[in-house]
Scaffold this motif. Structure first.
Motif: not given
Length: 225
Positions: A28, A100-105, A107-108, A111
């Motif tokens: 990260h 990079h293209h899936h970073k937010q997904m 991380q979600n 979590n």
């Protein structure tokens, strides 16, 4: 038994000897150095990228001051949810992958999985299945974009080596790259080889490069990166 574990804080340097586990390390912030024994290479993995340590792989990880998350999944989960991924890492370079293209997904999903992390008996409920399946499907797609491995690559599932000899060469390689001023003769002796010549012959047979050339290549890469 289904098992997985998520580790959010990785400090210092450590070795991984994966037998029945798949490990995915997401960076990260900062970068980590990873040596994959069976790929014969050391890779810098920067922020926004990840690497995997598949079944039967030996690796050395140096996290420096980076922030990363390590997701470890056992073979039963992989075989149940995404058996195809095994063939992908047998045939493609898995040392450096971008998320990079899936970073937010990603991380979600990580979590949410933290609440279910366990090393005891685990039933794959719908939520856990969905989130782990997503990580594995992204991995399959990312591996498909990577460079195919040479057919004669000495992958442990393609060519058998004595475990004791594998471990000696692995440990000696870590010594080569972490102690650049230590003589190759001393390393050979420390890891049970008769002498430097014996070590060089065994090392070159496995990695197709001499210990000296391997160390010089590593130091050159570290200097220019």
């Amino acid at each position: 038994m289904f098992m997985f574990k998520i580790t959010k804080q990785l400090n210092g340097s450590f070795c991984l000897n994966n037998q029945d586990y798949l490990t995915m390390i997401y960076v990260h912030d900062g970068e980590i150095d990873v040596f994959h024994h069976h790929l014969h290479k050391v890779t810098k993995v920067p922020s926004g990228y990840y690497t995997i340590i598949p079944f039967n792989e030996l690796s050395y990880v140096s996290t420096n001051t980076s922030q990363c998350t390590m997701v470890t999944i056992n073979a039963m989960i992989v075989s149940t949810l995404a058996r195809d991924v095994i063939q992908q890492w047998l045939s493609h370079d898995y040392s450096l992958l971008s998320y990079h293209h899936h970073k937010q997904m990603i991380q979600n999903h990580i979590n949410q999985l933290i609440d279910y992390t366990s090393l005891t008996d685990l039933h794959l409920n719908t939520e856990v299945t969905f989130r782990i399946s997503y990580l594995l499907m992204v991995l399959i797609n990312d591996l498909n974009t990577q460079t195919p491995l040479s057919l004669n690559m000495n992958h442990p599932l393609k060519q058998k080596y004595l475990l004791s000899n594998q471990m000696r060469i692995f440990d000696a390689t870590i010594d080569l790259i972490t102690n650049p001023h230590k003589s190759i003769a001393a390393i050979a002796t420390d890891y049970g080889f008769y002498d430097q010549s014996h070590f060089t012959k065994a090392f070159k047979k496995y990695r197709q490069i001499t210990p000296y050339a391997f160390r010089q290549s590593y130091l050159k890469d570290m200097y220019y990166k």
